[in-house]
Design a protein around this motif. Structure first.
Motif, PDB file in Angstrom:
ATOM      1  N   ARG A 101      -8.875  17.368  31.281  1.00  0.00           N
ATOM      2  CA  ARG A 101     -10.115  16.600  31.072  1.00  0.00           C
ATOM      3  C   ARG A 101      -9.908  15.525  30.019  1.00  0.00           C
ATOM      4  O   ARG A 101     -10.426  14.416  30.137  1.00  0.00           O
ATOM      5  CB  ARG A 101     -11.260  17.543  30.682  1.00  0.00           C
ATOM      6  N   VAL A 102      -9.157  15.855  28.968  1.00  0.00           N
ATOM      7  CA  VAL A 102      -8.855  14.869  27.932  1.00  0.00           C
ATOM      8  C   VAL A 102      -8.030  13.726  28.522  1.00  0.00           C
ATOM      9  O   VAL A 102      -8.267  12.547  28.229  1.00  0.00           O
ATOM     10  CB  VAL A 102      -8.102  15.531  26.756  1.00  0.00           C
ATOM     11  N   ILE A 103      -7.052  14.075  29.360  1.00  0.00           N
ATOM     12  CA  ILE A 103      -6.226  13.048  30.007  1.00  0.00           C
ATOM     13  C   ILE A 103      -7.090  12.139  30.860  1.00  0.00           C
ATOM     14  O   ILE A 103      -6.978  10.902  30.802  1.00  0.00           O
ATOM     15  CB  ILE A 103      -5.128  13.698  30.861  1.00  0.00           C
ATOM     16  N   GLN A 104      -7.969  12.719  31.673  1.00  0.00           N
ATOM     17  CA  GLN A 104      -8.841  11.914  32.534  1.00  0.00           C
ATOM     18  C   GLN A 104      -9.726  10.986  31.715  1.00  0.00           C
ATOM     19  O   GLN A 104      -9.916   9.822  32.076  1.00  0.00           O
ATOM     20  CB  GLN A 104      -9.704  12.828  33.400  1.00  0.00           C
ATOM     21  N   ALA A 105     -10.290  11.502  30.615  1.00  0.00           N
ATOM     22  CA  ALA A 105     -11.160  10.678  29.773  1.00  0.00           C
ATOM     23  C   ALA A 105     -10.387   9.521  29.152  1.00  0.00           C
ATOM     24  O   ALA A 105     -10.889   8.394  29.060  1.00  0.00           O
ATOM     25  CB  ALA A 105     -11.800  11.538  28.684  1.00  0.00           C
ATOM     26  N   ALA A 106      -9.146   9.790  28.719  1.00  0.00           N
ATOM     27  CA  ALA A 106      -8.322   8.734  28.121  1.00  0.00           C
ATOM     28  C   ALA A 106      -7.956   7.681  29.161  1.00  0.00           C
ATOM     29  O   ALA A 106      -7.989   6.474  28.889  1.00  0.00           O
ATOM     30  CB  ALA A 106      -7.060   9.345  27.513  1.00  0.00           C
ATOM     31  N   VAL A 107      -7.586   8.119  30.371  1.00  0.00           N
ATOM     32  CA  VAL A 107      -7.271   7.189  31.459  1.00  0.00           C
ATOM     33  C   VAL A 107      -8.487   6.311  31.764  1.00  0.00           C
ATOM     34  O   VAL A 107      -8.366   5.096  31.980  1.00  0.00           O
ATOM     35  CB  VAL A 107      -6.812   7.950  32.714  1.00  0.00           C
ATOM     36  N   GLN A 108      -9.674   6.928  31.769  1.00  0.00           N
ATOM     37  CA  GLN A 108     -10.893   6.165  32.064  1.00  0.00           C
ATOM     38  C   GLN A 108     -11.132   5.081  31.019  1.00  0.00           C
ATOM     39  O   GLN A 108     -11.594   3.979  31.335  1.00  0.00           O
ATOM     40  CB  GLN A 108     -12.096   7.100  32.129  1.00  0.00           C
ATOM     41  N   LYS A 109     -10.799   5.361  29.761  1.00  0.00           N
ATOM     42  CA  LYS A 109     -10.961   4.349  28.711  1.00  0.00           C
ATOM     43  C   LYS A 109     -10.078   3.130  28.981  1.00  0.00           C
ATOM     44  O   LYS A 109     -10.485   1.990  28.759  1.00  0.00           O
ATOM     45  CB  LYS A 109     -10.633   4.949  27.345  1.00  0.00           C
ATOM     46  N   VAL A 110      -8.846   3.371  29.443  1.00  0.00           N
ATOM     47  CA  VAL A 110      -7.953   2.256  29.750  1.00  0.00           C
ATOM     48  C   VAL A 110      -8.463   1.484  30.967  1.00  0.00           C
ATOM     49  O   VAL A 110      -8.439   0.247  30.998  1.00  0.00           O
ATOM     50  CB  VAL A 110      -6.515   2.762  29.988  1.00  0.00           C
ATOM     51  N   ILE A 111      -8.936   2.209  31.977  1.00  0.00           N
ATOM     52  CA  ILE A 111      -9.489   1.556  33.164  1.00  0.00           C
ATOM     53  C   ILE A 111     -10.715   0.720  32.796  1.00  0.00           C
ATOM     54  O   ILE A 111     -10.871  -0.426  33.253  1.00  0.00           O
ATOM     55  CB  ILE A 111      -9.847   2.608  34.230  1.00  0.00           C
ATOM     56  N   ASP A 112     -11.593   1.262  31.955  1.00  0.00           N
ATOM     57  CA  ASP A 112     -12.769   0.503  31.530  1.00  0.00           C
ATOM     58  C   ASP A 112     -12.383  -0.685  30.655  1.00  0.00           C
ATOM     59  O   ASP A 112     -13.033  -1.731  30.693  1.00  0.00           O
ATOM     60  CB  ASP A 112     -13.739   1.424  30.785  1.00  0.00           C
ATOM     61  N   GLY A 113     -11.325  -0.521  29.862  1.00  0.00           N
ATOM     62  CA  GLY A 113     -10.827  -1.659  29.085  1.00  0.00           C
ATOM     63  C   GLY A 113     -10.360  -2.783  29.993  1.00  0.00           C
ATOM     64  O   GLY A 113     -10.544  -3.963  29.681  1.00  0.00           O
ATOM     65  N   GLN A 114      -9.781  -2.420  31.137  1.00  0.00           N
ATOM     66  CA  GLN A 114      -9.354  -3.435  32.106  1.00  0.00           C
ATOM     67  C   GLN A 114     -10.559  -4.221  32.627  1.00  0.00           C
ATOM     68  O   GLN A 114     -10.453  -5.420  32.909  1.00  0.00           O
ATOM     69  CB  GLN A 114      -8.614  -2.780  33.272  1.00  0.00           C
ATOM     70  N   SER A 115     -11.712  -3.569  32.746  1.00  0.00           N
ATOM     71  CA  SER A 115     -12.927  -4.263  33.185  1.00  0.00           C
ATOM     72  C   SER A 115     -13.289  -5.381  32.218  1.00  0.00           C
ATOM     73  O   SER A 115     -13.751  -6.454  32.629  1.00  0.00           O
ATOM     74  CB  SER A 115     -14.097  -3.266  33.291  1.00  0.00           C
ATOM     75  N   ILE A 116     -13.075  -5.150  30.930  1.00  0.00           N
ATOM     76  CA  ILE A 116     -13.355  -6.182  29.931  1.00  0.00           C
ATOM     77  C   ILE A 116     -12.404  -7.367  30.107  1.00  0.00           C
ATOM     78  O   ILE A 116     -12.834  -8.532  30.130  1.00  0.00           O
ATOM     79  CB  ILE A 116     -13.225  -5.588  28.515  1.00  0.00           C
ATOM     80  N   ILE A 117     -11.106  -7.065  30.232  1.00  0.00           N
ATOM     81  CA  ILE A 117     -10.119  -8.140  30.386  1.00  0.00           C
ATOM     82  C   ILE A 117     -10.359  -8.906  31.678  1.00  0.00           C
ATOM     83  O   ILE A 117     -10.249 -10.144  31.710  1.00  0.00           O
ATOM     84  CB  ILE A 117      -8.694  -7.556  30.364  1.00  0.00           C
ATOM     85  N   ASP A 118     -10.703  -8.208  32.755  1.00  0.00           N
ATOM     86  CA  ASP A 118     -10.976  -8.874  34.036  1.00  0.00           C
ATOM     87  C   ASP A 118     -12.177  -9.807  33.935  1.00  0.00           C
ATOM     88  O   ASP A 118     -12.207 -10.875  34.563  1.00  0.00           O
ATOM     89  CB  ASP A 118     -11.212  -7.838  35.141  1.00  0.00           C
ATOM     90  N   GLU A 119     -13.182  -9.420  33.153  1.00  0.00           N
ATOM     91  CA  GLU A 119     -14.353 -10.288  32.973  1.00  0.00           C
ATOM     92  C   GLU A 119     -13.970 -11.543  32.204  1.00  0.00           C
ATOM     93  O   GLU A 119     -14.426 -12.646  32.521  1.00  0.00           O
ATOM     94  CB  GLU A 119     -15.469  -9.526  32.261  1.00  0.00           C
ATOM     95  N   TRP A 120     -13.111 -11.408  31.198  1.00  0.00           N
ATOM     96  CA  TRP A 120     -12.621 -12.602  30.489  1.00  0.00           C
ATOM     97  C   TRP A 120     -11.909 -13.536  31.467  1.00  0.00           C
ATOM     98  O   TRP A 120     -12.134 -14.738  31.454  1.00  0.00           O
ATOM     99  CB  TRP A 120     -11.640 -12.204  29.385  1.00  0.00           C
ATOM    100  N   ARG A 121     -11.058 -12.949  32.296  1.00  0.00           N
ATOM    101  CA  ARG A 121     -10.300 -13.777  33.241  1.00  0.00           C
ATOM    102  C   ARG A 121     -11.241 -14.468  34.224  1.00  0.00           C
ATOM    103  O   ARG A 121     -11.037 -15.646  34.555  1.00  0.00           O
ATOM    104  CB  ARG A 121      -9.281 -12.921  34.006  1.00  0.00           C
ATOM    105  N   ARG A 122     -12.269 -13.761  34.685  1.00  0.00           N
ATOM    106  CA  ARG A 122     -13.221 -14.374  35.619  1.00  0.00           C
ATOM    107  C   ARG A 122     -13.912 -15.572  34.972  1.00  0.00           C
ATOM    108  O   ARG A 122     -14.053 -16.629  35.589  1.00  0.00           O
ATOM    109  CB  ARG A 122     -14.263 -13.336  36.053  1.00  0.00           C
ATOM    110  N   MET A 123     -14.331 -15.419  33.720  1.00  0.00           N
ATOM    111  CA  MET A 123     -14.998 -16.522  33.028  1.00  0.00           C
ATOM    112  C   MET A 123     -14.051 -17.704  32.834  1.00  0.00           C
ATOM    113  O   MET A 123     -14.452 -18.864  32.981  1.00  0.00           O
ATOM    114  CB  MET A 123     -15.529 -16.037  31.676  1.00  0.00           C
ATOM    115  N   ILE A 124     -12.797 -17.402  32.507  1.00  0.00           N
ATOM    116  CA  ILE A 124     -11.807 -18.467  32.318  1.00  0.00           C
ATOM    117  C   ILE A 124     -11.576 -19.210  33.637  1.00  0.00           C
ATOM    118  O   ILE A 124     -11.497 -20.449  33.668  1.00  0.00           O
ATOM    119  CB  ILE A 124     -10.498 -17.879  31.785  1.00  0.00           C
ATOM    120  N   ASP A 125     -11.472 -18.473  34.731  1.00  0.00           N
ATOM    121  CA  ASP A 125     -11.286 -19.109  36.053  1.00  0.00           C
ATOM    122  C   ASP A 125     -12.443 -20.022  36.381  1.00  0.00           C
ATOM    123  O   ASP A 125     -12.259 -21.087  36.997  1.00  0.00           O
ATOM    124  CB  ASP A 125     -11.132 -18.037  37.130  1.00  0.00           C
TER     125      ASP A 125
END
Length: 375
Positions: free
Chosen positions: A344-368
């Motif tokens: 469960r700890v592993i899954q929660a940590a993985v989810q944090k990285v996946i959600d962090g990617q959502s932030i970076i993807d939003e930056w990229r969308r705005m830049i595009d």
């Protein structure tokens, strides 16, 4: 109230609406009707996320028109928290709203009990999107959803929620763009656009390195798990039975203690850094579109944007593998009470990285949207 027409984005899972007989979408209609009766102004609520109209309005409001007149209303349920699409919407909107000092515009409705939202820190491992929601003044609809839709209690609750929306629009503070404090700078002399861009650009390799470290530890955990699987098979072939399986499982749990702790720490660090800086980066991207930006600042922005897009490409591939791994871990965890907390700890940590990617993807969308490399 401002001249711009108020709008709300209804964030929910279609399956929840189906299971509840369409009551979730009907609730949006009732709130919009009550709002118009109270204020005399229509409240446009976008519901169908698959429609072109929803997507266009979402992007336009986030990029240019998210002032005091746009709400995100998440209908929070266990399925909502499990939906990556819904999580992305909350993360994106929260960053944009915070970048303008308008946190009040994220107004969650707690529709079906999510224990972490009700009990907060008592439930672990923590879910960062639930915590984002918990920090807002969410509306409790867990009992009300069971009321008859024409009952006085239900109608009064709808009226109360519509009134709350109207009051937020009346009292929301003026837009106050958030600035990023440059790393290592004192408060006496605030950093300029170039200093902020340089500091932000310097942090990108560190974020990429964190993701790579994370992937390596996940790979190590996978190897340990595979070894344990082979040991169980060998034990079974010798007639070791469930006692042999228990012994292998206990040994695996001991070997995983340190890697799991590292994964937990890396995931939390990655999410905390990205979510903290997110409002400021969004503000910087907006600022880079200003006509009065100097040529020097504009070139600094281009270099920063190129670095973000490279980071997004690198981390996007890594997070795709992590999602697949998280799904497989969830299935494996059911087989052992001893391993379940670690997985469960592993899954929660993985989810944090996946959600962090959502932030970076939003930056990229705005830049595009600004044009090639933000120019």
């Amino acid at each position: 109230m401002t001249n711009e027409q108020p709008a709300g984005f209804w964030s929910y899972t279609h399956r929840d609406d189906q299971l509840d007989g369409g009551r979730i979408t009907r609730l949006s209609e009732r709130i919009a009707n009550a709002f118009e009766i109270i204020t005399g102004e229509p409240l446009e609520i976008f519901i169908d996320k698959k429609s072109i109209e929803w997507g266009d309005a979402w992007r336009m409001r986030l990029d240019w028109a998210l002032t005091g007149t746009t709400f995100l209303i998440p209908i929070v349920t266990p399925k909502f928290v499990q939906s990556q699409e819904c999580r992305r919407e909350v993360i994106a909107f929260a960053g944009h709203a915070a970048s303008l000092g308008l946190d009040e515009l994220l107004l969650p409705i707690h529709y079906v009990n999510v224990p972490q939202l009700a009990h907060g820190a008592e439930e672990r491992p923590a879910d960062e999107v639930v915590e984002l929601i918990a920090r807002r003044q969410w509306v409790d609809w867990r009992e009300l959803r069971l009321e008859d839709e024409d009952s006085p209690a239900y109608r009064q609750a709808v009226h109360k929620l519509a009134t709350k929306l109207a009051e937020i629009l009346e009292t929301v503070p003026p837009v106050a763009p958030v600035e990023v404090a440059a790393i290592g700078q004192g408060e006496e002399e605030p950093p300029g656009f170039i200093e902020i861009m340089a500091d932000m650009e310097a942090t990108l390799p560190a974020w990429e390195d964190t993701v790579q470290q994370f992937a390596k530890i996940i790979e190590l955990i996978g190897e340990e798990t595979q070894q344990a699987t082979e040991e169980i098979q060998a034990s079974d072939s010798r007639g070791g039975g469930f006692a042999g399986r228990m012994r292998v499982t206990e040994q695996l749990a001991s070997r995983l203690t340190e890697p799991v702790d590292k994964v937990d720490a890396l995931g939390s660090k990655y999410w905390a850094e990205l979510s903290t800086i997110d409002p400021g980066v969004i503000g910087l991207i907006r600022k880079s579109g200003d006509d009065d930006l100097s040529a020097e600042d504009r070139e600094s922005a281009r270099e920063f944007f190129r670095a973000i897009k490279e980071l997004a490409g690198t981390t996007n591939e890594a997070t795709g593998h992590l999602q697949s791994y998280s799904d497989s871990v969830g299935a494996a965890a059911q087989g052992s009470r001893r391993l379940r907390p670690q997985f469960r700890v592993i899954q929660a940590a993985v989810q944090k990285v996946i959600d962090g990617q959502s932030i970076i993807d939003e930056w990229r969308r705005m830049i595009d949207n600004l044009g090639e490399d933000g120019s």
